[in-house]
Write an enzyme that holds these catalytic residues in place. Sequence first.
Site, PDB file in Angstrom:
ATOM      1  N   ASP A   1      -2.347   3.024  -4.268  1.00  6.87           N
ATOM      2  CA  ASP A   1      -2.955   2.000  -5.123  1.00  6.87           C
ATOM      3  C   ASP A   1      -3.693   0.960  -4.286  1.00  6.87           C
ATOM      4  O   ASP A   1      -4.792   0.527  -4.646  1.00  6.87           O
ATOM      5  CB  ASP A   1      -1.878   1.299  -5.964  1.00  6.87           C
TER       6      ASP A   1
ATOM      7  N   ARG B   1       3.666  -2.021 -20.269  1.00  6.90           N
ATOM      8  CA  ARG B   1       4.510  -3.060 -19.674  1.00  6.90           C
ATOM      9  C   ARG B   1       3.773  -4.396 -19.744  1.00  6.90           C
ATOM     10  O   ARG B   1       2.538  -4.416 -19.801  1.00  6.90           O
ATOM     11  CB  ARG B   1       4.808  -2.738 -18.205  1.00  6.90           C
TER      12      ARG B   1
ATOM     13  N   ARG C   1       8.348  -3.764  -1.210  1.00  9.13           N
ATOM     14  CA  ARG C   1       7.659  -3.846  -2.504  1.00  9.13           C
ATOM     15  C   ARG C   1       8.586  -4.365  -3.597  1.00  9.13           C
ATOM     16  O   ARG C   1       8.140  -4.931  -4.580  1.00  9.13           O
ATOM     17  CB  ARG C   1       7.107  -2.456  -2.873  1.00  9.13           C
TER      18      ARG C   1
ATOM     19  N   ARG D   1      12.852   8.454  -3.803  1.00  8.73           N
ATOM     20  CA  ARG D   1      11.484   8.381  -3.268  1.00  8.73           C
ATOM     21  C   ARG D   1      11.459   8.672  -1.761  1.00  8.73           C
ATOM     22  O   ARG D   1      10.575   9.370  -1.268  1.00  8.73           O
ATOM     23  CB  ARG D   1      10.876   7.001  -3.554  1.00  8.73           C
TER      24      ARG D   1
HETATM   25  N1  LIG Z   1      -1.709  -0.880   5.296  1.00 10.90           N
HETATM   26  C1  LIG Z   1      -0.727  -1.569   4.700  1.00 10.90           C
HETATM   27  N2  LIG Z   1      -0.069  -2.499   5.412  1.00 10.90           N
HETATM   28  C2  LIG Z   1       0.926  -3.211   4.821  1.00 10.90           C
HETATM   29  N3  LIG Z   1       1.329  -3.054   3.554  1.00 10.90           N
HETATM   30  C3  LIG Z   1       0.704  -2.142   2.794  1.00 10.90           C
HETATM   31  C4  LIG Z   1      -0.359  -1.348   3.331  1.00 10.90           C
HETATM   32  N4  LIG Z   1      -0.780  -0.518   2.350  1.00 10.90           N
HETATM   33  C5  LIG Z   1      -0.033  -0.780   1.265  1.00 10.90           C
HETATM   34  N5  LIG Z   1       0.864  -1.757   1.518  1.00 10.90           N
HETATM   35  C6  LIG Z   1       1.893  -2.274   0.615  1.00 10.90           C
HETATM   36  O1  LIG Z   1       2.870  -1.238   0.491  1.00 10.90           O
HETATM   37  C7  LIG Z   1       3.406  -1.220  -0.826  1.00 10.90           C
HETATM   38  C8  LIG Z   1       3.175   0.174  -1.425  1.00 10.90           C
HETATM   39  O2  LIG Z   1       1.788   0.373  -1.674  1.00 10.90           O
HETATM   40  P1  LIG Z   1       1.271   1.035  -3.025  1.00 10.90           P
HETATM   41  O3  LIG Z   1       2.006   0.475  -4.205  1.00 10.90           O
HETATM   42  O4  LIG Z   1      -0.207   0.941  -3.016  1.00 10.90           O
HETATM   43  O5  LIG Z   1       1.756   2.527  -2.764  1.00 10.90           O
HETATM   44  P2  LIG Z   1       1.589   3.806  -3.682  1.00 10.90           P
HETATM   45  O6  LIG Z   1       1.339   4.937  -2.754  1.00 10.90           O
HETATM   46  O7  LIG Z   1       0.575   3.555  -4.731  1.00 10.90           O
HETATM   47  O8  LIG Z   1       3.041   3.941  -4.293  1.00 10.90           O
HETATM   48  P3  LIG Z   1       3.569   4.711  -5.624  1.00 10.90           P
HETATM   49  O9  LIG Z   1       3.187   6.149  -5.473  1.00 10.90           O
HETATM   50  O10 LIG Z   1       5.044   4.506  -5.567  1.00 10.90           O
HETATM   51  O11 LIG Z   1       2.935   4.022  -6.799  1.00 10.90           O
HETATM   52  C9  LIG Z   1       2.684  -2.308  -1.600  1.00 10.90           C
HETATM   53  O12 LIG Z   1       3.504  -3.443  -1.609  1.00 10.90           O
HETATM   54  C10 LIG Z   1       1.420  -2.545  -0.796  1.00 10.90           C
HETATM   55  O13 LIG Z   1       0.916  -3.844  -0.947  1.00 10.90           O
END
Ligand SMILES: Nc1ncnc2c1ncn2[C@@H]1O[C@H](COP(=O)(O)OP(=O)(O)OP(=O)(O)O)[C@@H](O)[C@H]1O
Length: 295
Positions: A115, A140, A234, A245
């Site tokens: 995301d 939500r 998160r 997960r």
């Molecule tokens: N490069 C980065 N450095 C530090 N924090 C990051 C980075 N990329 C993402 N994050 C943080 O890591 C957390 C997870 O990111 P995100 O929610 O985008 O993952 P996701 O792959 O979409 O997860 P899910 O599949 O569970 O929805 C978030 O809090 C985000 O802000």
Amino acid sequence: MSCRFFGAYLSRSGNLRIKFHNPISLTNFLNPKSPKSKPIQPFPRNPTFFSSSSKMGDARRPLSANIPPPDKAERLELLRSLEFSLNSSFSSEPLLPKPSPLIIVISGPSGVGKDAVIKRLREVREGLHFVVTATSRSMRPGEVDGEDYYFVSKEEFLAMIERNELLEYALVYGDYKGIPKRQIREFMAQGFDIVLRVDIQGAETLRKILGKSAVFVFLMAESELKLVERLIDRKTETKESLLVRVATAREEVRHVKNFDYVVVNAEGKLENAAKLVGSIIDAEKAKVWQRNASV
Ligand SMILES: Nc1ncnc2c1ncn2[C@@H]1O[C@H](COP(=O)(O)OP(=O)(O)OP(=O)(O)O)[C@@H](O)[C@H]1O
């Protein structure tokens, strides 16, 4: 295949001929079924060069006879004389057709930053359409219908499956989630590239459906420890879902071999990861052999 351009000369019949360095390669190029050649797909971005047929009568006259010395003549004069010699005018039309719209599938383990990377891409890149998933789960607080998801009832979702309106769908923790085909078709028809965000299982299903016609990008953290820290920080998971997960993520990394590209989203380097995804899109646009996705 090497079709190296060798030179041009006038044939006895007055036609301008192009000579290739390697005649076997030329045969293969013109006749893909030739036993010595590998199968060649049709060339999808065919450059439209000027016509090579010349009606000049005198085969012995040098091609350059009517061309003034380049160091003395004006550009326009040179252009006209080159056109005259080739008996064909230079077109200002683009040499290549526009690249085909792409479908980019972004996937990776939970918490890797799918995301976050997509949000950044959305901010910095035009011409992309980020597909909004349809879901049967209830909205939500803070979520917007049509922005976060298309919220539909379970009955409506089942009707969408029945009408074959979804490219891919899954039942996740009791709720349906699916990718509406119409949205993809409509935006591709307008020339947009399509970004799909799916989990690893979704990516595997999409690979079966789209094959090589789409680009598959696997997002990875720099280490397992960093990924787990990110999920903990998160603060969205219960201890049970955290365990599921993390355990799933361990297994999912093995699926990277089914993807086209891998992008490391390292701690504090979100910008780099988004840039790399953008570069992948640019590189795909520059490919001679374009992927031609249709949904
Ligand atoms: N490069 C980065 N450095 C530090 N924090 C990051 C980075 N990329 C993402 N994050 C943080 O890591 C957390 C997870 O990111 P995100 O929610 O985008 O993952 P996701 O792959 O979409 O997860 P899910 O599949 O569970 O929805 C978030 O809090 C985000 O802000």
